[in-house]
Scaffold this motif. Structure first.
Motif, mmCIF file in Angstrom:
data_model
loop_
_atom_site.group_PDB
_atom_site.id
_atom_site.type_symbol
_atom_site.label_atom_id
_atom_site.label_comp_id
_atom_site.label_asym_id
_atom_site.label_seq_id
_atom_site.Cartn_x
_atom_site.Cartn_y
_atom_site.Cartn_z
ATOM 1 N N ALA A 1 0.843 -1.193 0.000
ATOM 2 C CA ALA A 1 0.000 0.000 0.000
ATOM 3 C C ALA A 1 0.878 1.243 0.000
ATOM 4 C CB ALA A 1 -0.939 0.014 1.202
ATOM 5 N N ARG B 1 0.967 5.448 1.062
ATOM 6 C CA ARG B 1 0.306 6.431 1.934
ATOM 7 C C ARG B 1 0.998 7.781 1.806
ATOM 8 N NH1 ARG B 1 0.672 4.354 7.501
ATOM 9 N NH2 ARG B 1 -1.019 2.965 6.865
ATOM 10 N N SER C 1 -3.913 11.778 6.506
ATOM 11 C CA SER C 1 -3.303 10.917 5.502
ATOM 12 C C SER C 1 -4.348 10.304 4.581
ATOM 13 C CB SER C 1 -2.490 9.795 6.165
ATOM 14 O OG SER C 1 -3.341 8.931 6.886
ATOM 15 N N ALA D 1 -4.493 6.801 1.760
ATOM 16 C CA ALA D 1 -3.756 5.595 1.379
ATOM 17 C C ALA D 1 -4.527 4.810 0.334
ATOM 18 C CB ALA D 1 -3.483 4.715 2.603
ATOM 19 N N GLN E 1 -4.416 0.745 -1.474
ATOM 20 C CA GLN E 1 -3.873 -0.605 -1.559
ATOM 21 C C GLN E 1 -4.343 -1.238 -2.855
ATOM 22 O OE1 GLN E 1 -4.140 -3.257 1.963
ATOM 23 N NE2 GLN E 1 -5.120 -4.714 0.579
ATOM 24 N N SER F 1 -8.949 1.649 -0.102
ATOM 25 C CA SER F 1 -8.499 3.041 0.003
ATOM 26 C C SER F 1 -8.967 3.571 1.352
ATOM 27 C CB SER F 1 -9.054 3.891 -1.144
ATOM 28 O OG SER F 1 -10.465 3.839 -1.166
ATOM 29 N N ASP G 1 -8.202 5.274 10.811
ATOM 30 C CA ASP G 1 -8.546 5.432 9.405
ATOM 31 C C ASP G 1 -10.001 5.046 9.175
ATOM 32 O OD1 ASP G 1 -5.871 6.063 8.770
ATOM 33 O OD2 ASP G 1 -5.376 3.947 8.539
ATOM 34 N N TYR H 1 6.387 -0.612 7.465
ATOM 35 C CA TYR H 1 5.999 0.660 6.849
ATOM 36 C C TYR H 1 7.185 1.604 6.889
ATOM 37 C CZ TYR H 1 3.681 5.111 5.983
ATOM 38 O OH TYR H 1 3.327 6.349 5.458
#
Length: 208
Positions: A56, A58, A74, A76, A78, A106, A125, A203
């Protein structure tokens, strides 16, 4: 001399604030399972997608800088991955039913990043999982929106401008689809019951 110093400081202020973040996630994603009972035989059958390696991207932007911590917004994405759904029953494994699950995601979120000592963050998120199941040439699609919590711990290199970072990240949804397996179930409900339930991986990226 003093005036030149202030001009230089103001010019580099956006860089020292470390407002932007660009990162990539790579790790293992596991899925939930769905169990239903055949009313004729009374036997329970379980469907569970195989775990999958996912990636993914970000992008984050620091909204509020509060000393050793940064409050960040943020987004992101995927990309789509495909996995097989395995079926099993008591005493029987690997039933040859043949369901394929495609999944992409997303999200938009916020996080609090701690930059004192080790680099760590906690975030929330709202993620949209797009799920598509294909069985015997027929497919069904649904989108499952729900909140996810994530946490990250690692380190950041103390370079003067762009700061590379790398850490271990764990994320999990705060809601899961509950399906009455003894009654009628739509394709959309079944897909949501198979949605991702955990992500663990690395990450890393840069902050500038």
């Amino acid at each position: 001399m003093n005036k030149a110093w202030w001009i230089l400081w103001l010019a580099t202020l956006p860089l020292t604030a470390q407002s932007w973040e660009v990162g990539a996630f790579l790790g293992q994603q596991t899925y939930d399972k769905f169990t239903w009972r055949d009313t004729g035989s009374g036997m329970d059958t379980e469907a569970k997608p195989e775990g999958k390696t996912v990636g993914a991207l970000r992008v984050g932007y620091g909204l509020v800088d509060i000393g050793p911590a940064l409050f960040q917004f943020s987004a992101a994405y995927q990309p789509k991955v495909s996995t097989d759904v395995k079926f099993s029953a008591p005493g029987v494994s690997g039933l040859g039913i043949g369901l394929n699950l495609d999944h992409q995601a997303s999200s938009l979120g916020v996080a609090l990043i701690f930059r004192a000592g080790v680099s760590a963050s906690v975030g929330l998120d709202y993620r949209w999982d797009k799920l598509e199941g294909t069985f015997q040439g027929l497919s069904s699609t649904t989108t499952y929106g729900r909140p996810w919590a994530r946490a990250n711990v690692g380190f950041a290199l103390p370079t003067p401008i762009a700061k590379p970072f790398l850490g271990l990240e764990v994320a999990a949804p705060l809601a899961n689809k509950s399906v009455n397996a003894l009654g009628p179930t739509t394709d959309e409900e079944a897909l949501k019951a198979l949605a991702p339930k955990l992500q663990v991986g690395l990450y890393g990226g840069i902050r500038f």
